[in-house]
Design an enzyme around this catalytic site. Structure first.
Site, mmCIF file in Angstrom:
data_model
loop_
_atom_site.group_PDB
_atom_site.id
_atom_site.type_symbol
_atom_site.label_atom_id
_atom_site.label_comp_id
_atom_site.label_asym_id
_atom_site.label_seq_id
_atom_site.Cartn_x
_atom_site.Cartn_y
_atom_site.Cartn_z
ATOM 1 N N LYS A 1 0.806 -1.217 0.000
ATOM 2 C CA LYS A 1 0.000 0.000 0.000
ATOM 3 C C LYS A 1 0.844 1.274 0.000
ATOM 4 O O LYS A 1 0.421 2.301 -0.530
ATOM 5 C CB LYS A 1 -0.964 -0.025 1.181
ATOM 6 C CG LYS A 1 -2.079 -1.057 1.021
ATOM 7 C CD LYS A 1 -3.051 -1.018 2.179
ATOM 8 C CE LYS A 1 -4.294 -1.853 1.888
ATOM 9 N NZ LYS A 1 -3.984 -3.249 1.594
ATOM 10 N N GLU B 1 -2.944 7.438 7.815
ATOM 11 C CA GLU B 1 -3.653 8.325 6.917
ATOM 12 C C GLU B 1 -4.816 8.966 7.660
ATOM 13 O O GLU B 1 -5.267 8.473 8.703
ATOM 14 C CB GLU B 1 -4.157 7.585 5.673
ATOM 15 C CG GLU B 1 -5.214 6.549 5.921
ATOM 16 C CD GLU B 1 -5.652 5.843 4.639
ATOM 17 O OE1 GLU B 1 -4.843 5.775 3.687
ATOM 18 O OE2 GLU B 1 -6.784 5.332 4.593
ATOM 19 N N HIS C 1 -14.219 -3.150 9.227
ATOM 20 C CA HIS C 1 -13.550 -2.700 8.003
ATOM 21 C C HIS C 1 -13.677 -3.714 6.872
ATOM 22 O O HIS C 1 -12.911 -3.660 5.914
ATOM 23 C CB HIS C 1 -12.069 -2.387 8.260
ATOM 24 C CG HIS C 1 -11.849 -1.352 9.317
ATOM 25 N ND1 HIS C 1 -12.148 -0.022 9.143
ATOM 26 C CD2 HIS C 1 -11.371 -1.457 10.591
ATOM 27 C CE1 HIS C 1 -11.860 0.650 10.243
ATOM 28 N NE2 HIS C 1 -11.387 -0.186 11.138
ATOM 29 N N ARG D 1 -7.147 -8.395 -8.386
ATOM 30 C CA ARG D 1 -7.838 -9.674 -8.528
ATOM 31 C C ARG D 1 -9.311 -9.405 -8.783
ATOM 32 O O ARG D 1 -9.765 -8.255 -8.740
ATOM 33 C CB ARG D 1 -7.698 -10.495 -7.247
ATOM 34 C CG ARG D 1 -8.114 -9.731 -5.993
ATOM 35 C CD ARG D 1 -7.913 -10.520 -4.722
ATOM 36 N NE ARG D 1 -8.051 -9.712 -3.545
ATOM 37 C CZ ARG D 1 -9.197 -9.358 -2.985
ATOM 38 N NH1 ARG D 1 -10.336 -9.746 -3.537
ATOM 39 N NH2 ARG D 1 -9.243 -8.621 -1.900
#
Length: 405
Positions: free
Chosen positions: A26, A110, A145, A202
């Site tokens: 990421k 973040e 999440h 994917r």
């Protein structure tokens, strides 16, 4: 794994190993898309051996923030931090979980946006230079999440916003010369601004809703691309029709914090009907194991509009009966029946705002009672258990059980 498949002389169905590696990290993914101008959620990479620097970076971004695993997914290695006092423990906890889950303890931070929508764009590329998008999906309703309800199109999407988001998604995909099926995920803020979140290299669990509204078989397209053939359609051929919604069925207890509920499925009835699709790998002899994600299957519905798709999906869920493990079927019915969902007022904090404490109602036990009667009538499940016969698990074999439509 992709490299090992190619090295063995086999055909890899999916993007290149290089694209997987870039977008699977990421931190690297953020750096890659930033270079081509795709907007990012404010954040930064961390050096964990400098706590003072981390505190300064977090303060500059502004609390609340998210600590996230660099190699993560599925909500693993993620912590919400409301203040500097909780930062150190959150960093340590996220790093430990990330190391355990992904053998990579790197984390980054973040900005935690307030009540954003989670909107993703399905992209598809071939080896002949064609790269298209297949519209968007909204996946805002999540627990821990992890998505549980997905729909296409997004209820608040406009032509201008769709054009901007899909352009950004294609730009991100081109940055890694993407081939095959992929998903570029964004957070959409209340003011209409959107930010790159990650790219999944994917085909995703929620791909049926895209197949519903586009009429395009994504698995077939994957096989064409892997065989070196052209994708077979262009951007002009992608037309969104109607509305589709998918609900993920889990062997878990929503009334107990969504704890997994492993064990044998003693009786099962799956719904049928126009505009309803079942993707599952279970039957009345399946054992849900403790070692894997407890998802039992996906139930999706299509309609000419959002209200019809929702009504069909709720009816299909009411016609579902699973006896044995506890499931989230009743919970899904309540979420889809909520007036805020009907208004399209969905965001990533939807469950916390509208269904903070859920308890099953008698109505939701009706289908289970029907299935229990079927079980008693047949006696098959009880006989197998009493005789000590091993109940087969689909998690231990391959084959056509993975898709039953």
């Amino acid at each position: 794994f992709a490299r090992a498949v190619q090295k063995a002389g086999l055909t890899w169905i999916g993007p290149t190993p290089e694209a997987i590696a870039t977008m699977g990290d990421k931190i690297v993914a953020r750096q890659t898309v930033a270079r081509v101008g795709v907007p990012l959620v404010p954040g930064c990479e961390l050096t964990l051996d400098d706590p003072a620097a981390i505190a300064r970076q977090a303060a500059a971004i502004g609390y609340p923030i998210l600590v996230k695993a660099a190699a993560g997914g599925g909500g693993k290695g993620m912590r919400t931090v409301e203040s500097e006092a909780a930062l150190r423990d959150a960093l340590a906890g996220a790093a430990r979980e990330a190391q355990s889950a992904f053998a990579d303890g790197r984390v980054y931070i973040e900005k935690l946006l307030s009540r954003p929508r989670h909107v993703e764009v399905q992209v598809f590329g071939d080896t002949h230079g064609t790269l298209v998008h297949l519209g968007e999906r909204e996946c805002s309703i999540q627990r821990r999440h992890q998505k549980i309800i997905e729909e296409s199109p997004c209820p608040v999407m406009t032509p201008a916003l769709r054009a901007a988001m899909t352009t950004a998604a294609l730009t991100a995909a081109r940055a890694v010369q993407y081939t095959g099926a992929g998903t570029v995920e964004f957070l959409l803020d209340e003011d209409g601004a959107f930010y790159f979140l990650e790219m999944n290299t994917r085909l995703q669990v929620e791909h049926p809703v895209t197949e519903w509204v586009t009429g395009i078989d994504l698995v077939h397209a994957q096989l064409r691309v892997a065989a070196g053939e052209p994708l077979g359609f262009t951007q002009a051929d992608v037309v969104l029709r109607g509305h589709a919604i998918e609900a993920r069925q889990y062997a878990e207890d929503p009334a107990a914090g969504f704890l997994p509920s492993p064990g044998p499925i003693l009786a099962l009835r799956e719904p049928q009907g126009p505009g309803v699709r079942v993707d599952s790998g279970i039957d009345a002899r399946t054992v849900v194991p403790m070692e894997y994600d407890p998802m039992l299957g996906k139930l999706s519905a299509w309609g000419p509009d959002r209200a019809t798709a929702t009504a069909r999906l709720v009816a299909a869920l009411r016609d579902t009966a699973i006896v044995g493990p506890k499931t989230n079927v009743g919970f899904l019915i309540d979420v889809l029946s909520h007036e805020a969902f009907a208004r399209g007022a969905t965001h990533t904090g939807f469950l916390e705002d509208h269904v903070p404490r859920w308890t099953p109602r008698v109505l939701h036990r009706t289908a289970a009672a029907i299935a229990a009667a079927l079980l008693l009538e047949s006696g098959q499940g009880a006989h197998d258990m009493a005789a000590g016969h091993a109940l087969p698990s689909p998690f231990e074999s391959l084959g056509g059980w993975r898709l039953r439509a």
